[in-house]
Write an enzyme that holds these catalytic residues in place. Structure first.
Site, PDB file in Angstrom:
ATOM      1  N   ARG A 136     -27.871  78.737  91.518  1.00  0.00           N
ATOM      2  CA  ARG A 136     -27.365  77.513  92.031  1.00  0.00           C
ATOM      3  C   ARG A 136     -25.921  77.209  92.005  1.00  0.00           C
ATOM      4  NH1 ARG A 136     -31.082  73.937  94.228  1.00  0.00           N
ATOM      5  NH2 ARG A 136     -32.696  74.872  93.200  1.00  0.00           N
ATOM      6  N   THR A 140     -22.337  72.819  95.654  1.00  0.00           N
ATOM      7  CA  THR A 140     -23.230  72.607  97.185  1.00  0.00           C
ATOM      8  C   THR A 140     -24.699  72.551  96.785  1.00  0.00           C
ATOM      9  OG1 THR A 140     -23.638  75.009  97.250  1.00  0.00           O
ATOM     10  CG2 THR A 140     -21.561  74.115  98.319  1.00  0.00           C
ATOM     11  N   ASP A 234     -41.437  77.215  83.192  1.00  0.00           N
ATOM     12  CA  ASP A 234     -40.141  78.266  83.362  1.00  0.00           C
ATOM     13  C   ASP A 234     -40.383  79.678  82.660  1.00  0.00           C
ATOM     14  OD1 ASP A 234     -37.702  79.739  82.958  1.00  0.00           O
ATOM     15  OD2 ASP A 234     -36.708  77.906  83.967  1.00  0.00           O
ATOM     16  N   ASP A 237     -37.804  81.055  80.553  1.00  0.00           N
ATOM     17  CA  ASP A 237     -37.792  80.558  79.102  1.00  0.00           C
ATOM     18  C   ASP A 237     -39.044  81.035  78.299  1.00  0.00           C
ATOM     19  OD1 ASP A 237     -35.501  79.221  79.953  1.00  0.00           O
ATOM     20  OD2 ASP A 237     -36.398  77.252  79.829  1.00  0.00           O
TER      21      ASP A 237
END
Ligand code: URA
Length: 242
Positions: A136, A140, A234, A237
């Site tokens: 990401r 933005t 996750d 993770d």
């Protein structure tokens, strides 16, 4: 605090009557022909129960995830083209069989997708594997391509795109755009994932109507942070962090 949601079904061996089978949450049905969900067998549901459990420790998470990944790869391979091949057995008889036609490669979406590479190598000896890193953009908040390394002749191959969690589909859509820009037609891409969200699936199916998705399970949806629910948290993770 959250109610149990999602379709439930009696799951167990066929020789048991429905009333003798335990009830479990099974995959949400999706209406797209291009989306293949693994059969909701007792094995698969038990494996998913292990990896979804927040109390499952890392070594078990890896072990049970790898078993599901193997099932996904084996199913994915069923969607590749085959041609007739007749061979002769050591007792001199012919056998009318099949062989795979065409070259393949894997492409993992880093980092979590790399967890699926070994499962692919276990089924396809010396398979070429490329990588794509999408993150990401802080400014933005849109997904941005940071890195890719793909086989030069990828346009001639079938691509097994690997990412265990298919949430909004933002990264996967960007990864497919990269593959298409290198000349891979949509119909030669298979996207393999463990858990998908209905949102991701419909975003994808609208954008890439010919691309096939092979998933173990379609979950209920996404939470406010775009985690899949009920999901497993996750994946990267849990797989990589000690
Ligand atoms: N990625 C994950 O690892 N988990 C989710 O629930 C969504 C995306």
């Amino acid at each position: 605090t959250h109610p149990q949601v999602g379709p439930t079904q009696c799951v167990g061996p066929d020789y048991r009557s429905e009333s003798q089978k335990p009830i479990a949450t099974v995959s949400t049905e999706v209406k797209y022909e291009t989306v293949v969900t693994l059969p909701q067998t007792p094995q698969l549901i038990a494996l998913l129960t292990k990896i979804r459990d927040k109390n499952t420790e890392r070594a078990d998470f890896i072990f049970y995830s790898n078993r599901i990944i193997r099932l996904l790869v084996e199913e994915g391979l069923n969607h590749l083209p085959v041609v007739e091949q007749t061979i002769t057995t050591p007792v001199g008889r012919n056998y009318a069989g099949l062989m795979f036609q065409g070259k393949i490669c894997g492409v993992s979406i880093m980092r979590a997708g790399e967890a699926m590479e070994q499962g692919l190598r276990d089924c396809c000896r010396s398979v070429r594997i490329g990588k794509i890193l999408i993150q990401r953009d802080e400014e933005t908040s849109q997904p941005k391509l940071f890195y890719d390394k793909l086989p030069e002749d990828i346009a001639e191959r079938w691509v097994l795109l690997l990412d265990p969690m298919f949430a909004t589909g933002g990264s996967a859509i960007m990864a497919v755009e990269v593959l298409k820009s290198r000349g891979v037609p949509e119909e030669r891409i298979l996207f393999l994932n463990l858990i998908a969200s209905p949102e991701g699936i419909s975003n994808f199916a609208t954008k890439f109507p010919k691309l096939r998705v092979v998933t173990a399970f379609v979950d209920q949806g996404l939470d406010s942070k775009n985690y899949i629910v009920p999901g497993l948290g996750d994946f990267g993770d849990r797989f990589y962090t000690i």
